[in-house]
Design an enzyme around this catalytic site. Structure first.
Site, mmCIF file in Angstrom:
data_model
loop_
_atom_site.group_PDB
_atom_site.id
_atom_site.type_symbol
_atom_site.label_atom_id
_atom_site.label_comp_id
_atom_site.label_asym_id
_atom_site.label_seq_id
_atom_site.Cartn_x
_atom_site.Cartn_y
_atom_site.Cartn_z
ATOM 1 N N ARG A 119 1.008 -1.895 -0.179
ATOM 2 C CA ARG A 119 0.177 -0.472 -0.052
ATOM 3 C C ARG A 119 0.975 1.358 -0.223
ATOM 4 N NH1 ARG A 119 -2.825 -3.119 3.796
ATOM 5 N NH2 ARG A 119 -2.344 -1.406 5.512
ATOM 6 N N LYS A 184 3.749 -7.396 12.328
ATOM 7 C CA LYS A 184 2.911 -7.351 10.790
ATOM 8 C C LYS A 184 3.406 -8.610 10.481
ATOM 9 C CE LYS A 184 1.884 -5.462 6.361
ATOM 10 N NZ LYS A 184 1.535 -4.102 5.888
ATOM 11 N N ARG A 314 -1.237 3.807 14.654
ATOM 12 C CA ARG A 314 -0.408 3.092 15.236
ATOM 13 C C ARG A 314 -0.556 2.568 16.990
ATOM 14 N NH1 ARG A 314 1.510 2.922 10.912
ATOM 15 N NH2 ARG A 314 3.166 3.824 9.753
HETATM 16 C C1 BTN Z 1 0.684 -3.984 2.000
HETATM 17 O O1 BTN Z 1 1.716 -2.847 2.170
HETATM 18 O O2 BTN Z 1 0.737 -4.518 3.575
HETATM 19 C C2 BTN Z 1 0.232 -5.136 0.932
HETATM 20 C C3 BTN Z 1 0.745 -5.730 0.615
HETATM 21 C C4 BTN Z 1 0.020 -6.688 -0.163
HETATM 22 C C5 BTN Z 1 0.929 -7.865 -0.901
HETATM 23 C C6 BTN Z 1 0.325 -8.925 -1.900
HETATM 24 S S1 BTN Z 1 1.429 -9.819 -2.371
HETATM 25 C C7 BTN Z 1 0.366 -10.157 -3.672
HETATM 26 C C8 BTN Z 1 0.064 -8.856 -3.925
HETATM 27 N N1 BTN Z 1 1.290 -8.771 -5.554
HETATM 28 C C9 BTN Z 1 1.046 -7.783 -5.165
HETATM 29 O O3 BTN Z 1 1.804 -6.889 -5.817
HETATM 30 N N2 BTN Z 1 0.927 -6.747 -3.984
HETATM 31 C C10 BTN Z 1 0.048 -7.947 -2.945
#
Ligand code: BTN
Length: 317
Positions: A119, A184, A314
């Site tokens: 994100r 996380k 947070r």
């Molecule tokens: C975050 O920032 O917490 C979200 C992470 C999401 C990662 C997943 S892995 C599968 C899918 N493909 C991506 O490029 N991102 C999501």
């Protein structure tokens, strides 16, 4: 495009965790040992940790349970597709690129992502074979306005699936993280295509840390957790199945139907938190979510709702 067939074949041989000598591998592939060294280099570029001992050869530091289509199909019989992509830039991008061909519930998984997205424009660390990188397509008839609720439902459903499979006390953190022991464990990235007033084409991306070692500190810069050894094929089947079932329920009943589940799983409920909104820091006590998916904060005895794309939550303990 570079062919990955031979490095992938090498991983299949090494997946058992045993040592395989350079001579044995060179003869399996019908190439020189220098050729094998080239493939070993590719494996290291994909984040695979290898031991190499003179006289013994190469082994994986951690044996791999590679994705296997027929095993996934054994656990999950459905008319939607689960596609295995060993190497891809991003599973979310792959789905976004083929939206016209997709049906709700179609999924893909990868062993390695070279340009995985998190994100807020961040990267998602995606070494080969150790974690879960999963994307599902969903056509959301209610349109983009319902996407916030959908993304919270995804968090609840994946948390419940991981709790059932691992027996561990996994929690949700508003809006889209999964936590284990205040660290996380997984992230969710929901990406949308479609115009306001029309149906929304939703790609739900899920990354779960399973057996990650030595993540790149430039990418992973907060406390993180691993779920540990788990049957990855069963995990894919379980997430695909329960997501489908619950997204159908969400479309019929809305987010209200899931609020109790959220509050039960909320990592920060009744705990002091701070919200970061741009440069502003708002302090309060977390009180769960409302029917719109907004975070509820108690401040001076009053409950205030916060929603929006650029809010970070947070701990404030
Ligand atoms: C975050 O920032 O917490 C979200 C992470 C999401 C990662 C997943 S892995 C599968 C899918 N493909 C991506 O490029 N991102 C999501």
């Amino acid at each position: 495009m570079r062919s990955y067939q031979n490095p992938l074949k090498l991983i299949e041989i090494l997946a058992d965790g045993n040592f395989h000598s350079g001579e044995e591998l060179a003869s399996d592939f019908g190439i020189t040992r220098a050729g094998i060294n080239k493939y070993i280099k590719v494996l290291r570029e994909w984040g695979i940790e290898l031991s190499s001992i003179q006289g013994k050869g190469y082994s994986l530091k951690i044996p791999m349970d590679l994705f296997n289509k027929s095993k996934i199909d054994q656990y999950y019989q459905a008319d939607s597709r689960v596609e295995i992509l060993p190497i891809i830039d991003s599973t979310n991008q792959y789905m976004l690129d083929k939206i016209p061909e997709l049906k709700s519930g179609d999924c893909c998984i990868a062993e390695f992502q070279s340009k995985a997205r998190g994100r807020r424009g961040r990267q998602w660390f995606s070494p080969f074979g150790t974690n879960l990188y999963f994307s599902m397509y969903w056509r959301l008839e209610q349109g983009i306005a319902a996407a916030m609720g959908l993304s919270l439902v995804v968090g609840i459903v994946v948390t419940q699936a991981l709790r059932e499979l691992s027996g561990q006390d996994i929690k949700v953190k508003w809006p889209n993280d999964l936590y284990l022991n205040d660290q996380k464990l997984a992230g969710i990235l929901v990406e949308l295509a479609g115009k306001t007033g029309d149906c929304a084409h939703v790609v739900i991306g899920i990354g779960v840390n399973l057996n990650m070692t030595n993540p790149d500190p430039n990418i992973v810069n907060q406390k993180w957790a691993n779920l540990g050894n788990i049957n990855r094929n069963l995990l894919v089947a379980k997430i695909a199945k329960t997501l489908r079932e619950n997204l159908e329920k969400f479309e019929k009943n809305g987010l209200a139907f899931f609020i109790d589940d959220w509050n039960h799983l909320d990592n920060f409920i009744h705990r002091p938190v701070k919200l970061l909104i741009g440069d502003d820091v708002i302090r309060g006590v977390a009180k769960g979510i409302n029917d719109q998916g907004a975070l509820l904060l108690e401040q001076n005895g009053k409950i205030q709702a916060y929603i929006g794309g650029e809010i970070s939550l947070r701990s404030d303990e």
